[in-house]
Write a protein that holds these residues in place. Structure first.
Motif, PDB file in Angstrom:
ATOM      1  N   ARG A  61       0.869  -1.183   0.000  1.00 35.05           N
ATOM      2  CA  ARG A  61       0.000   0.000   0.000  1.00 35.05           C
ATOM      3  C   ARG A  61       0.906   1.233   0.000  1.00 35.05           C
ATOM      4  NH1 ARG A  61      -4.412  -0.366   4.690  1.00 35.05           N
ATOM      5  NH2 ARG A  61      -2.518  -0.338   5.971  1.00 35.05           N
ATOM      6  N   LEU A  62       0.669   2.117  -0.945  1.00 32.21           N
ATOM      7  CA  LEU A  62       1.531   3.288  -1.100  1.00 32.21           C
ATOM      8  C   LEU A  62       0.696   4.557  -1.108  1.00 32.21           C
ATOM      9  CD1 LEU A  62       2.500   0.858  -3.345  1.00 32.21           C
ATOM     10  CD2 LEU A  62       4.511   2.329  -3.335  1.00 32.21           C
ATOM     11  N   GLY A  95      -5.499   9.631  -2.543  1.00 24.88           N
ATOM     12  CA  GLY A  95      -5.776   8.207  -2.609  1.00 24.88           C
ATOM     13  C   GLY A  95      -4.603   7.326  -2.254  1.00 24.88           C
ATOM     14  N   GLU A  96      -4.824   6.040  -2.453  1.00 26.30           N
ATOM     15  CA  GLU A  96      -3.858   5.005  -2.098  1.00 26.30           C
ATOM     16  C   GLU A  96      -3.688   4.051  -3.266  1.00 26.30           C
ATOM     17  OE1 GLU A  96      -3.765   3.030   1.977  1.00 26.30           O
ATOM     18  OE2 GLU A  96      -4.707   1.450   0.758  1.00 26.30           O
ATOM     19  N   VAL A  97      -2.446   3.647  -3.516  1.00 19.89           N
ATOM     20  CA  VAL A  97      -2.143   2.652  -4.548  1.00 19.89           C
ATOM     21  C   VAL A  97      -1.934   1.313  -3.852  1.00 19.89           C
ATOM     22  CG1 VAL A  97      -0.551   1.956  -6.370  1.00 19.89           C
ATOM     23  CG2 VAL A  97      -1.101   4.384  -6.052  1.00 19.89           C
ATOM     24  N   ARG A  98      -2.638   0.273  -4.336  1.00 15.92           N
ATOM     25  CA  ARG A  98      -2.508  -1.055  -3.748  1.00 15.92           C
ATOM     26  C   ARG A  98      -2.143  -2.072  -4.822  1.00 15.92           C
ATOM     27  NH1 ARG A  98      -7.469  -2.007   0.559  1.00 15.92           N
ATOM     28  NH2 ARG A  98      -7.273  -0.017   1.684  1.00 15.92           N
ATOM     29  N   VAL A  99      -1.181  -2.905  -4.506  1.00 19.11           N
ATOM     30  CA  VAL A  99      -0.842  -4.025  -5.383  1.00 19.11           C
ATOM     31  C   VAL A  99      -0.600  -5.248  -4.512  1.00 19.11           C
ATOM     32  CG1 VAL A  99       0.126  -2.657  -7.254  1.00 19.11           C
ATOM     33  CG2 VAL A  99       1.608  -3.381  -5.385  1.00 19.11           C
ATOM     34  N   ASP A 106       5.394  -5.487 -14.229  1.00 19.54           N
ATOM     35  CA  ASP A 106       5.378  -4.365 -15.154  1.00 19.54           C
ATOM     36  C   ASP A 106       4.889  -3.121 -14.430  1.00 19.54           C
ATOM     37  OD1 ASP A 106       6.035  -5.894 -17.597  1.00 19.54           O
ATOM     38  OD2 ASP A 106       4.081  -6.834 -17.229  1.00 19.54           O
ATOM     39  N   PRO A 107       5.262  -1.934 -14.937  1.00 16.76           N
ATOM     40  CA  PRO A 107       4.822  -0.694 -14.284  1.00 16.76           C
ATOM     41  C   PRO A 107       3.311  -0.514 -14.361  1.00 16.76           C
ATOM     42  CG  PRO A 107       5.924  -0.230 -16.371  1.00 16.76           C
ATOM     43  CD  PRO A 107       6.146  -1.677 -16.084  1.00 16.76           C
ATOM     44  N   LEU A 108       2.772   0.159 -13.376  1.00 16.18           N
ATOM     45  CA  LEU A 108       1.355   0.486 -13.370  1.00 16.18           C
ATOM     46  C   LEU A 108       1.094   1.534 -14.441  1.00 16.18           C
ATOM     47  CD1 LEU A 108       0.894   0.813  -9.486  1.00 16.18           C
ATOM     48  CD2 LEU A 108       0.830  -1.250 -10.896  1.00 16.18           C
ATOM     49  N   ALA A 126      -1.852   6.239 -10.538  1.00 19.42           N
ATOM     50  CA  ALA A 126      -0.927   5.340  -9.841  1.00 19.42           C
ATOM     51  C   ALA A 126       0.493   5.402 -10.383  1.00 19.42           C
ATOM     52  CB  ALA A 126      -1.436   3.903  -9.929  1.00 19.42           C
ATOM     53  N   MET A 127       0.715   6.197 -11.424  1.00 14.68           N
ATOM     54  CA  MET A 127       2.029   6.143 -12.085  1.00 14.68           C
ATOM     55  C   MET A 127       3.163   6.624 -11.191  1.00 14.68           C
ATOM     56  SD  MET A 127       1.093   7.153 -16.022  1.00 14.68           S
ATOM     57  CE  MET A 127       2.767   6.865 -16.601  1.00 14.68           C
TER      58      MET A 127
END
Length: 391
Positions: free
Chosen positions: A64-65, A72-76, A82-84, A89-90
């Motif tokens: 979580r970033l 917002g929040e970026v989740r993977v 590969d890059p988002l 989210a970039m």
């Protein structure tokens, strides 16, 4: 930007305390524009504007970033291959790419993390905010797995560079990551981008100030033109290699070879090569001048560097040129040049302490008309700062 501010922002975002926090600086480059990806010489200085990264581990493999600069929040789930590619989210590709490279190099364990970014390195100003983010991420992740150990600064810089050139996909040189990781307070970093050899050069800014003028202009052609310059330099290398042999980069070409074989190159390639060859000479001259305490000679190298970037390398623009012209006109400004990739971004100027207010006033009064723009520039007064740190 202090690590304390990043720590507090992390706690507010994730309702727990981070277990590792690191910060890394942006940079300006006194001399050595577009020489790094030509395996040449550069002379950057870290500035006292920093990016801090706070992290804590997770046990579910999720990442979580968050950033105080973005909503917002970026989740993977797990580190991506590969890059988002979604716009919102970039920004997260920079820390994610670093985590991928660290794990591949066995510098850190691959596990889930909560991560928060906070900083005051201006984005889009040519001050290397991306490298500061990458190096701070690398240091925080390393400190999480090896608390109390000295940072392997070169290894972290290399991992950060691989993240930007590989995962993110920008074909850049190593200067920005090395400057953010290896610079020391009160020093410039003399970096050989071929051998990776470095040497700290005393940059005593007592009585001097490093002033950055951000034009706040970003031109759409910047990234494509940057790639064009890389290809043009490669084409010049091929021409020199055909004539001289054993030429793998423009670092292998000196002034004598340039003069002797300049007629073998089309005009554009000749000018690109001339900039790189003479810029490497200017870096050496500036290093010698700093070591001799001759700051006026360093300033001369900066003005000459900008002229070469403007005329031979063609990566300047009217806004950058206007600031350099205003610097030239101001008593007490020893030198000025564009810093960063060009086509916008910032000018770095070496200014006597007593002349800073006059320079800022001259820029504020005359920039809009000289540059034919309605965008107001921002000015930052900087000191030669410490590289990456933990805690």
């Amino acid at each position: 930007m202090t690590t304390g501010e990043a720590r507090r922002a992390f706690e507010a975002a994730y309702d727990r305390a981070p277990e590792a926090v690191a910060s890394a600086p942006g940079r300006v480059n006194l001399v050595g524009g577009h020489t790094d990806y030509n395996q040449g010489l550069v002379l950057p200085v870290a500035i006292d504007y920093r990016t801090a990264v706070a992290i804590a581990p997770r046990d579910d493999g999720r990442y979580r970033l968050r950033s105080t600069d973005f909503e917002g929040e970026v989740r993977v789930d797990g580190l991506p291959d590969d890059p988002l590619d979604t716009h919102d989210a970039m920004w997260a590709n920079y820390p994610l790419g670093v985590l991928v490279e660290l794990a591949a190099a066995d510098l850190t364990a691959e596990r889930g993390l909560d991560l928060l970014v906070a900083g005051d390195v201006p984005r889009g100003a040519g001050l290397s905010s991306s490298a500061a983010l990458e190096v701070a991420t690398a240091a925080a992740a390393y400190a999480l797995d090896t608390p109390g150990e000295a940072l392997p600064r070169r290894d972290l810089a290399e991992a950060a560079w691989r993240a930007e050139t590989g995962f993110v996909g920008l074909d850049c040189g190593i200067m920005d990551q090395y400057a953010s990781a290896l610079c020391r307070a009160g020093e410039a970093l003399f970096l050989d981008c071929r051998s990776r050899e470095t040497r700290g050069v005393t940059f005593d800014d007592d009585g001097l100030r490093t002033v950055v003028v951000d034009t706040r202009v970003e031109h759409e052609l910047a990234s494509s033109a940057y790639n064009d310059r890389v290809r043009e330099c490669e084409a010049a290398v091929a021409r020199f290699d055909a004539s001289l042999g054993d030429v793998t980069s423009l670092r292998d070409v000196d002034r004598d070879a340039l003069v002797a074989h300049s007629d073998d190159l089309p005009s554009t390639l000749r000018r690109r090569a001339r900039h790189v060859v003479t810029e490497n000479e200017r870096v050496r001259t500036a290093v010698d001048a700093l070591e001799a305490g001759d700051v006026e000679a360093v300033g001369d190298c900066m003005f000459e560097s900008h002229a070469s970037l403007r005329d031979d390398y063609e990566v300047s623009c009217r806004e950058l040129d206007a600031v350099v012209e205003l610097a030239w006109e101001t008593s007490g400004v020893l030198g000025a040049r564009m810093t960063g990739g060009g086509f916008g971004g910032s000018v770095v100027a070496l200014v006597e302490a007593g002349a800073v207010d006059d320079f800022r006033a001259h820029v504020d009064a005359a920039y809009a008309e000289r540059a034919d723009t309605d965008v107001d520039p921002r000015t930052f007064v900087c000191s030669a700062a410490e590289g990456v740190s933990v805690g």
